[in-house]
Design a protein around this motif. Structure first.
Motif, PDB file in Angstrom:
ATOM      1  N   VAL A 274       0.842  -1.204   0.000  1.00  0.00           N
ATOM      2  CA  VAL A 274       0.000   0.000   0.000  1.00  0.00           C
ATOM      3  C   VAL A 274       0.872   1.247   0.000  1.00  0.00           C
ATOM      4  CG1 VAL A 274      -1.727   1.313   1.296  1.00  0.00           C
ATOM      5  CG2 VAL A 274      -1.868  -1.191   1.195  1.00  0.00           C
ATOM      6  N   SER A 275       0.496   2.218  -0.818  1.00  0.00           N
ATOM      7  CA  SER A 275       1.210   3.492  -0.869  1.00  0.00           C
ATOM      8  C   SER A 275       0.226   4.568  -1.309  1.00  0.00           C
ATOM      9  CB  SER A 275       2.375   3.414  -1.865  1.00  0.00           C
ATOM     10  OG  SER A 275       1.894   3.315  -3.190  1.00  0.00           O
ATOM     11  N   PRO A 276       0.585   5.862  -1.128  1.00  0.00           N
ATOM     12  CA  PRO A 276      -0.310   6.936  -1.581  1.00  0.00           C
ATOM     13  C   PRO A 276      -0.631   6.840  -3.075  1.00  0.00           C
ATOM     14  CG  PRO A 276       1.364   7.809  -0.115  1.00  0.00           C
ATOM     15  CD  PRO A 276       1.758   6.391  -0.394  1.00  0.00           C
ATOM     16  N   SER A 277       0.306   6.355  -3.856  1.00  0.00           N
ATOM     17  CA  SER A 277       0.063   6.236  -5.294  1.00  0.00           C
ATOM     18  C   SER A 277      -0.651   4.935  -5.662  1.00  0.00           C
ATOM     19  CB  SER A 277       1.388   6.317  -6.051  1.00  0.00           C
ATOM     20  OG  SER A 277       2.241   5.255  -5.670  1.00  0.00           O
ATOM     21  N   ASP A 278      -0.718   4.013  -4.714  1.00  0.00           N
ATOM     22  CA  ASP A 278      -1.372   2.729  -4.966  1.00  0.00           C
ATOM     23  C   ASP A 278      -2.197   2.349  -3.733  1.00  0.00           C
ATOM     24  OD1 ASP A 278      -2.112   0.497  -6.320  1.00  0.00           O
ATOM     25  OD2 ASP A 278      -0.157  -0.480  -6.270  1.00  0.00           O
ATOM     26  N   PRO A 279      -3.271   3.106  -3.456  1.00  0.00           N
ATOM     27  CA  PRO A 279      -4.072   2.857  -2.256  1.00  0.00           C
ATOM     28  C   PRO A 279      -4.927   1.605  -2.420  1.00  0.00           C
ATOM     29  CG  PRO A 279      -5.115   4.527  -3.607  1.00  0.00           C
ATOM     30  CD  PRO A 279      -3.788   4.221  -4.255  1.00  0.00           C
TER      31      PRO A 279
END
Length: 316
Positions: A274-279
């Motif tokens: 999970v990341s801000p660019s891949d929520p």
């Protein structure tokens, strides 16, 4: 059990009303368009890294792929399909007697969707279903007819499970996961028999769905591997909606193998992915809740998937 399609459908000239699919859900005249774009991955070609790269590409772009040169012998695959055909070719009373003795011991024989889900139409298929791992625990509930069923199905499911674990390992490696992030589950075998249908354009063997669990089914010399909904939740993977159509020329038998996820298992995106660019697109849920929602909504996989979407994602 006298309602098994295999025991009476061959005499039909028209499709019984209960099996007529609503018009908006029918397969129509174009019964089975063949896509030549579904990746076929050779598990013997190239090094492990290149094979993983191909599997990940297919899992992310298609949600469905085939594997060839996978290590399961072609003879064993053919024998397993043939023994399934033999089962559904037995006299109706043989199948009825078997089901009556074993249906409460983990083995089931049924028509349509059985007790799983509700449809406003009947599915044109019969199914033999039973657990098969660990093999020594379940062999005694396998059918003892036709002759050779246990001797064929046992070795077949052992080899399929090895292949499934091998593929799961490579998918997890492709996602950068360690063995701490996943484990292996029991194996369930379903043998589906789709009798010849008098009106294939108005019937379905299996309606459009995304399976909640991992599975692989045999097709000729290859195995077809759909990405499950529970794997799509982990991010970076895509599950494919698929269905099974019928034909008027002959019956068809297919074997499907499920890697079952325990009902109390929490399904959630792997935090490291999970990341801000891949929520995450879906909220965490237990498998039991997923099955309850799926079967409570007329087995509509798309409505069910929408139910578990995070609202901010559902609006996009």
């Amino acid at each position: 059990m006298a309602n098994l399609l295999s025991s009476w459908s061959s005499d039909l000239d028209s499709l019984p009303e209960k099996y007529i699919v609503p018009e908006e859900k029918r397969p129509g005249a174009l019964l089975a368009p063949v896509s030549k774009d579904i990746p076929a991955i050779d598990l013997s070609e190239g090094d492990r890294a290149s094979i993983i790269q191909k599997i990940m590409k297919a899992s992310q772009e298609f949600g469905f792929f085939q594997v060839i040169n996978h290590g399961v012998s072609e003879k064993l695959m053919i024998d397993a399909v043939n023994v399934g055909k033999e089962f559904f070719s037995m006299p109706a009373e043989e199948m009825e007697n078997f089901a009556a003795k074993d249906s409460r011991k983990g083995c089931k024989v049924y028509t349509g969707s059985g007790n799983c889900g509700s449809h406003d139409f009947g599915l044109w298929r019969d199914t033999l279903q039973h657990p098969c791992h660990p093999l020594e625990k379940w062999t005694n509930i396998f059918p003892d007819k036709p002759a050779g069923y246990r001797g064929t199905t046992g070795p077949y499911t052992v080899e399929v499970r090895k292949l499934g674990i091998r593929i799961l390992d490579m998918i997890c490696e492709g996602l950068g996961l360690t063995e701490e992030n996943y484990d292996y589950h029991d194996l369930l075998l379903m043998i589906h028999n789709y009798p010849a249908c008098p009106d294939p354009s108005s019937a379905l063997g299996v309606s459009g769905h995304r399976w909640p669990m991992d599975w692989c089914g045999t097709s000729s010399k290859c195995f077809c591997i759909p990405i499950s909904f529970s794997m799509e939740v982990h991010i970076q993977l895509r599950s494919a909606v698929h269905r099974m159509v019928t034909n008027s020329a002959c019956s068809r038998t297919s074997l499907v193998n499920f890697f079952n996820c325990p009902s109390d298992r929490l399904i959630e995106p792997v935090k490291s992915l999970v990341s801000p660019s891949d929520p995450p697109a879906f909220r965490a849920f237990h498998m039991k809740e997923y099955l309850e929602v799926l079967f409570g909504k007329n087995s509509d996989s798309e409505v069910t998937a929408e139910y578990f979407k995070i609202k901010s994602q559902a609006s996009k």
